[in-house]
Design a protein around this motif. Structure first.
Motif, PDB file in Angstrom:
ATOM      1  N   GLY A   1       3.389 -10.297  -0.012  1.00  0.00           N
ATOM      2  CA  GLY A   1       4.577 -10.496   0.673  1.00  0.00           C
ATOM      3  C   GLY A   1       5.095 -11.729  -0.174  1.00  0.00           C
ATOM      4  O   GLY A   1       4.328 -12.597  -0.656  1.00  0.00           O
ATOM      5  N   LYS A   2       6.491 -12.070   0.088  1.00  0.00           N
ATOM      6  CA  LYS A   2       7.246 -13.117  -0.263  1.00  0.00           C
ATOM      7  C   LYS A   2       6.694 -14.400   0.488  1.00  0.00           C
ATOM      8  O   LYS A   2       6.502 -15.464  -0.111  1.00  0.00           O
ATOM      9  CB  LYS A   2       8.699 -12.826   0.093  1.00  0.00           C
ATOM     10  N   ASN A   3       6.374 -14.081   1.723  1.00  0.00           N
ATOM     11  CA  ASN A   3       6.065 -15.239   2.701  1.00  0.00           C
ATOM     12  C   ASN A   3       4.398 -14.999   2.720  1.00  0.00           C
ATOM     13  O   ASN A   3       4.054 -14.250   3.497  1.00  0.00           O
ATOM     14  CB  ASN A   3       6.643 -15.350   3.779  1.00  0.00           C
TER      15      ASN A   3
ATOM     16  N   GLU B   1       1.821 -16.714 -12.136  1.00  0.00           N
ATOM     17  CA  GLU B   1       2.904 -16.217 -12.510  1.00  0.00           C
ATOM     18  C   GLU B   1       3.365 -14.722 -11.912  1.00  0.00           C
ATOM     19  O   GLU B   1       4.612 -14.601 -11.516  1.00  0.00           O
ATOM     20  CB  GLU B   1       2.773 -15.545 -14.423  1.00  0.00           C
ATOM     21  N   TYR B   2       2.243 -13.882 -11.716  1.00  0.00           N
ATOM     22  CA  TYR B   2       2.565 -12.493 -11.050  1.00  0.00           C
ATOM     23  C   TYR B   2       2.620 -12.630  -9.577  1.00  0.00           C
ATOM     24  O   TYR B   2       2.666 -11.744  -8.873  1.00  0.00           O
ATOM     25  CB  TYR B   2       1.656 -11.607 -11.362  1.00  0.00           C
ATOM     26  N   HIS B   3       1.883 -13.447  -9.008  1.00  0.00           N
ATOM     27  CA  HIS B   3       1.344 -13.642  -7.537  1.00  0.00           C
ATOM     28  C   HIS B   3       0.391 -12.492  -7.438  1.00  0.00           C
ATOM     29  O   HIS B   3      -0.248 -12.517  -6.091  1.00  0.00           O
ATOM     30  CB  HIS B   3       2.633 -13.422  -6.849  1.00  0.00           C
ATOM     31  N   TYR B   4      -0.189 -11.825  -8.280  1.00  0.00           N
ATOM     32  CA  TYR B   4      -1.300 -10.880  -8.182  1.00  0.00           C
ATOM     33  C   TYR B   4      -1.623 -10.544  -9.423  1.00  0.00           C
ATOM     34  O   TYR B   4      -1.243 -11.025 -10.319  1.00  0.00           O
ATOM     35  CB  TYR B   4      -1.172  -9.625  -7.007  1.00  0.00           C
ATOM     36  N   LEU B   5      -2.692  -9.518  -9.428  1.00  0.00           N
ATOM     37  CA  LEU B   5      -3.305  -9.248 -10.942  1.00  0.00           C
ATOM     38  C   LEU B   5      -3.232  -8.099 -10.988  1.00  0.00           C
ATOM     39  O   LEU B   5      -4.029  -7.032 -10.762  1.00  0.00           O
ATOM     40  CB  LEU B   5      -4.806  -9.752 -10.746  1.00  0.00           C
TER      41      LEU B   5
ATOM     42  N   ILE C   1       8.082  -9.038   3.016  1.00  0.00           N
ATOM     43  CA  ILE C   1       8.565 -10.188   3.310  1.00  0.00           C
ATOM     44  C   ILE C   1       7.317 -11.016   3.990  1.00  0.00           C
ATOM     45  O   ILE C   1       7.277 -12.070   3.548  1.00  0.00           O
ATOM     46  CB  ILE C   1       9.487 -10.347   4.608  1.00  0.00           C
ATOM     47  N   PHE C   2       6.351 -10.467   4.324  1.00  0.00           N
ATOM     48  CA  PHE C   2       5.325 -11.181   4.856  1.00  0.00           C
ATOM     49  C   PHE C   2       3.823 -10.809   4.751  1.00  0.00           C
ATOM     50  O   PHE C   2       3.601  -9.516   4.577  1.00  0.00           O
ATOM     51  CB  PHE C   2       5.277 -11.406   6.448  1.00  0.00           C
ATOM     52  N   THR C   3       2.913 -11.785   4.187  1.00  0.00           N
ATOM     53  CA  THR C   3       1.728 -11.287   3.941  1.00  0.00           C
ATOM     54  C   THR C   3       0.799 -12.219   5.069  1.00  0.00           C
ATOM     55  O   THR C   3       1.075 -13.472   4.961  1.00  0.00           O
ATOM     56  CB  THR C   3       0.975 -11.299   2.607  1.00  0.00           C
ATOM     57  N   VAL C   4      -0.117 -11.859   5.749  1.00  0.00           N
ATOM     58  CA  VAL C   4      -0.788 -12.404   6.631  1.00  0.00           C
ATOM     59  C   VAL C   4      -2.200 -12.344   6.399  1.00  0.00           C
ATOM     60  O   VAL C   4      -3.020 -11.346   5.976  1.00  0.00           O
ATOM     61  CB  VAL C   4      -0.591 -11.866   8.270  1.00  0.00           C
ATOM     62  N   GLU C   5      -3.073 -13.715   6.040  1.00  0.00           N
ATOM     63  CA  GLU C   5      -4.476 -13.796   5.566  1.00  0.00           C
ATOM     64  C   GLU C   5      -5.135 -14.644   6.756  1.00  0.00           C
ATOM     65  O   GLU C   5      -4.448 -15.669   7.224  1.00  0.00           O
ATOM     66  CB  GLU C   5      -4.343 -14.117   4.325  1.00  0.00           C
ATOM     67  N   THR C   6      -6.298 -14.516   6.854  1.00  0.00           N
ATOM     68  CA  THR C   6      -7.313 -15.568   7.655  1.00  0.00           C
ATOM     69  C   THR C   6      -8.072 -16.234   6.341  1.00  0.00           C
ATOM     70  O   THR C   6      -8.408 -15.628   5.521  1.00  0.00           O
ATOM     71  CB  THR C   6      -8.171 -15.077   8.573  1.00  0.00           C
TER      72      THR C   6
ATOM     73  N   THR D   1       0.270  -6.537   5.016  1.00  0.00           N
ATOM     74  CA  THR D   1       1.787  -7.047   4.488  1.00  0.00           C
ATOM     75  C   THR D   1       2.614  -5.957   4.957  1.00  0.00           C
ATOM     76  O   THR D   1       2.365  -4.864   4.919  1.00  0.00           O
ATOM     77  CB  THR D   1       1.669  -6.811   2.786  1.00  0.00           C
ATOM     78  N   THR D   2       3.558  -6.579   5.267  1.00  0.00           N
ATOM     79  CA  THR D   2       4.806  -5.741   5.886  1.00  0.00           C
ATOM     80  C   THR D   2       5.398  -4.837   4.736  1.00  0.00           C
ATOM     81  O   THR D   2       5.375  -5.214   3.580  1.00  0.00           O
ATOM     82  CB  THR D   2       5.857  -6.731   6.424  1.00  0.00           C
TER      83      THR D   2
END
Ligand SMILES: Cc1cc2nc3c(=O)[nH]c(=O)nc-3n(C[C@H](O)[C@H](O)[C@H](O)COP(=O)(O)O)c2cc1C
Ligand code: SF4
Ligand code: SF4
Ligand code: FES
Lengths: 625, 160
Positions: free
Chosen positions: B73-75, B34-38, B114-119, B109-110
């Motif tokens: 981020g959104k993406n 729901e929240y995309h995070y906690l 807009i962007f979050t980058v994870e490995t 995260t920008t």
């Protein structure tokens, strides 16, 4: 509709088969993760609509009298490198690298006229391979477990049943006693495919002999090993086979509830399993009084939350119970006190998929595949620097050479083979010089050379791979994934990683190699669970088989594969340098000198490898080597 | 952020799992969907409702990699650095993305969210390595050049 016994199942299977036979031609479009990424879903939709437009589409549920063409999404065909893949029956043509633009031609030429489209077929050494079965990649495999993968619509139980599905369940539940099943599985010599190679029949017998009225069956679909996707492909391509294995296991051990623990990164596997479970429930093949045998069995799906250590048995059950997935000290073993403190059968996805095959054909037939102490076949994920990447299945005892060079097609781009990493972070790196390539693959043979089958990931590495860097890579993985419960693993992996980082950055010494080996041995001997106990394997095996490369890093300060940043040098190619002087101006330490219009040079001793010059050179004359 | 509407949602999720403490991980998973995070206050609310200690829920939320205590981020771009992708050179791809978006392993995260980058350690599409995903859509056989183009396309969509 409920199927109520063996005879009923057989007549239902015949009915489904008849209705399927109305599809005189079938198009199987791979909807495995690899091909989906290549756009296979759009291809599926397009072909379907083209055939529909011509009024030739036959869906198997319809009791339509006319014959026509069936279009289906299937599980992984295995030949991932060449995807998106399409198989066309009855011709058994396999089309590779299919694009949306090819769909019209496929429909009009192949499906209507029955003619092959050669440009979409497999070509090698000027030879054209028309059918899937002729292609060397497939020809040299033995597909028992993957028999249905890529050949049926995985979301349709009717197709599964029409190909003999649930027969093993019916035989087991309607004609056999629990103990008898345990004996057959023991006699077959089936060993767990989750890595350890523990005898499955023995495990089941131990659970059967517990007198607790509540028992569980748990299917381990965590598959956290990087570079492995066998279990995923089985769950996505043939989910009913896993379900069957679990039902039979439940019946054989007296358990009425099963759990499948699937890693969260596999949403499609979860979806297909859910569909399969619901279909089996509808037909009375799951739930209460299965096939009128009086046996009840239910299956629940649990999604993991991203922790590699949760693949370990006791951590996995803790995770299902809503706790942190941390391994515990054993005994008591899972067969005595597993899920919710009850006796539990915990097996790998592929292990369960073997069970219906053994029940159907008998243990003697099964033992014809493989070697004396390692029976059956094994599915491997063949990846890395190899021509034909994908999912393969071979009898135990097949050599690495056959796998990498005959099935895998060797190393691409005219590079040399260097090593193959087997068994993921718990495994080891094997190489050419030591005759490893002629080693028959099995649980026992790999252990003897310090590697492990693990879950079956096989990553091929060419001459451009730095083995020290590979060791560092695995250590960074295990260090990150250690649950931190016991000190040898928590601290040991961290220190090993630090030493490996020191070496790859060019600051290692001979003493570091000594210390690395000592810590590795200590962690191996003292860690609590398999993660820590095997974490040192990539380090130990590379130290043993690629010691020269370590020496080059610490003594000569070079990285022979030119991978490690700290050990590279930056040079200007005099043939490409036009002498514009831009690099010299950008260098913060004045390491570059020269005269205008003549090639510039870099003083190695002054250069700090910042890379600034590489960026500014308009002629791309500066390189890191 | 934790208003009545969300509270109702969380309550609904907890009830759906029969307020069962053993379903804690599934509950947190659903809430995160729901929240995309906690958010912290949500975790505390769940702990209090289920009568478990704050330490325990925090322990679980931090143990599992898929749970995030920070807003993303959104993406969400996941770069696979599993073995197969690693030997087929995934790191240059990651570096290209970092450079293009001005991120690094600490700041992923920008600022415009807009962007979050994870490995990640394997997306299970190893046959097509190197692989990345953007919002779970898989992009196979990536190169640093192709990834920049992909980012530019997403940016065009976002700032249209
Ligand atoms: C750190 C760690 C991770 C593991 N991951 C898996 C896994 O992803 N899948 C699996 O089947 N077994 C995994 N195992 C092995 C299991 O603990 C267990 O031995 C296996 O699931 C038993 O099934 P089998 O007898 O059918 O092999 C892992 C073990 C360890 C120590
Ligand atoms: S060996 Fe590592 S993963 Fe296993 S219990 Fe110890 S710390 Fe945890
Ligand atoms: S890498 Fe940096 S220090 Fe070395 S020569 Fe180029 S600019 Fe100078
Ligand atoms: S290693 Fe990258 S997808 Fe498996």
């Amino acid at each position: 509709m409920i199927i109520s016994n063996y005879n009923d199942l057989v007549s239902t299977a015949n009915k489904y088969k008849e209705s399927l036979d109305k599809q005189t031609k079938k198009v199987l479009i791979c909807a495995g993760t690899g091909c989906l990424a290549g756009g296979s879903l759009a291809i599926y939709e397009k072909i379907k609509s083209l055939i529909k437009k011509r009024g030739l589409l036959v869906e198997i549920d319809l009791t339509k009298e006319d014959e026509g063409i069936g279009v289906k999404k299937s599980g992984c065909h295995g030949f991932c490198e060449a995807g998106p893949l399409i198989r066309i029956e009855p011709y058994n043509y396999l089309y590779l690298h299919v694009k949306l633009e090819d769909c019209e031609e496929i429909v009009s030429k192949t499906l209507i006229e029955g003619k092959p489209i050669e440009r979409l077929m497999y070509f090698n050494n000027e030879k054209l391979y028309k059918t899937q079965e002729e292609i060397p990649f497939y020809k040299r495999q033995t597909r028992l477990i993957l028999h249905n993968c890529g050949h049926i619509d995985a979301e349709n139980i009717q197709e599964y049943i029409s190909r003999g599905g649930y027969k093993a369940t019916a035989i087991a539940l309607n004609t056999m006693k629990s103990k008898e099943i345990c004996t057959i599985i023991t006699d077959s010599g089936l060993r767990g495919r989750g890595g350890g190679g523990y005898f499955t029949g023995k495990k089941w017998s131990q659970v059967l002999s517990q007198d607790n009225p509540v028992k569980y069956v748990v299917c381990n679909g965590d598959e956290g090993d990087p570079g492995a996707f066998m279990d995923r492909s089985i769950m996505e391509g043939d989910p009913h086979k896993v379900i069957e294995g679990m039902i039979i296991s439940g019946y054989a051990t007296g358990a009425n509830n099963g759990y499948i623990y699937v890693r969260a990164e596999y949403p499609m596997a979860v979806n297909r399993l859910k569909i399969a479970i619901n279909q089996a429930l509808e037909l009375g093949l799951l739930g209460n009084n299965i096939l009128d045998s009086g046996f009840n069995f239910n299956i629940h799906i649990i999604q993991g939350a991203g922790a590699f250590v949760c693949g370990e048995g006791s951590a996995l059950t803790a995770s299902i119970e809503g706790e942190r997935g941390m391994p515990r000290v054993k005994p008591p073993r899972t067969v005595e006190k597993g899920l919710f403190e009850c006796p539990t059968v915990l097996n790998n996805v592929e292990t369960f998929a073997n069970v219906p095959i053994i029940i159907l054909n008998g243990s003697d037939e099964y033992k014809k595949y493989g070697t004396s102490n390692n029976s059956g076949t094994k599915v491997f994920a063949l990846t890395g620097n190899v021509v034909n990447t994908g999912l393969i299945e071979v009898p135990m005892g097949t050599t690495l050479r056959e796998v990498i060079f005959d099935i895998g097609g060797g190393i691409p781009n005219n590079k040399k083979f260097k090593a193959v990493q087997i068994g993921g972070p718990s495994g080891g790196c094997l190489t050419f010089d030591k005759n490893h390539l002629d080693l028959p693959l099995s649980f026992d043979s790999l252990k003897s050379v310090g590697a492990m089958i693990g879950s079956g990931g096989m990553v091929v590495m060419d001459e451009d791979t730095c083995m020290v860097e590979v060791a560092r890579f695995f250590m960074s993985f295990t260090q990150r994934e250690s649950c931190g419960k016991c000190i040898p693993c928590r601290e040991g992996t961290k220190r090993m990683l630090e030493i490996l980082e020191k070496i790859t950055s060019g600051n290692g010494s001979l003493e570091d190699l000594q210390l690395l080996k000592e810590i590795a041995d200590t962690v191996k001997n003292t860690a609590l669970c398999g993660l820590g106990k095997t974490a040192a394997n990539p380090v130990l095996s590379t130290l043993e088989y690629f010691y020269d490369e370590y020496l080059a890093h610490v003594k000569d300060k070079i990285c022979p594969a030119k991978i490690c940043k700290g050990l590279s040098t930056i040079t200007i190619d005099p043939n490409m340098c036009k002498g514009c002087s831009k690099c010299a101006k950008s260098c913060p330490v004045e390491a570059i000198s020269g005269t205008i219009k003549n090639p510039y040079v870099i003083d190695k001793n002054k250069c700090i490898k910042c890379g600034a010059c590489i960026e500014v050179c308009p002629f791309k004359a500066i390189k890191e080597v | 952020m934790f208003n009545e509407v969300f509270k109702e949602k969380v309550n609904e999720i907890i009830t759906r799992h029969n307020s069962d403490k053993k379903k804690l991980i599934s509950i947190i998973q659903d809430v995160q969907k729901e929240y995309h995070y906690l958010p912290e206050e949500v975790l505390i609310y769940i702990a209090d409702t289920l009568d478990i200690s704050h330490a325990k829920i925090y322990g679980i939320a931090t143990f599992y990699e898929n749970f995030s205590l920070n807003q993303k981020g959104k993406n969400i771009i996941k770069v696979c650095d599993g073995t197969a992708c690693h030997v087929r050179k995934s790191i240059p791809i990651l570096n290209a993305i970092y450079k293009e978006l001005g991120l690094n392993d600490e700041k992923n995260t920008t600022d415009d969210m807009i962007f979050t980058v994870e490995t990640v350690s394997c997306l299970g599409a190893c046959g097509l390595a190197p692989v990345i995903t953007v919002n779970d859509y898989v992009y196979p056989k990536m190169t640093p050049e192709a990834v920049i183009e992909l980012l530019n396309n997403i940016k065009k969509e976002e700032f249209r």
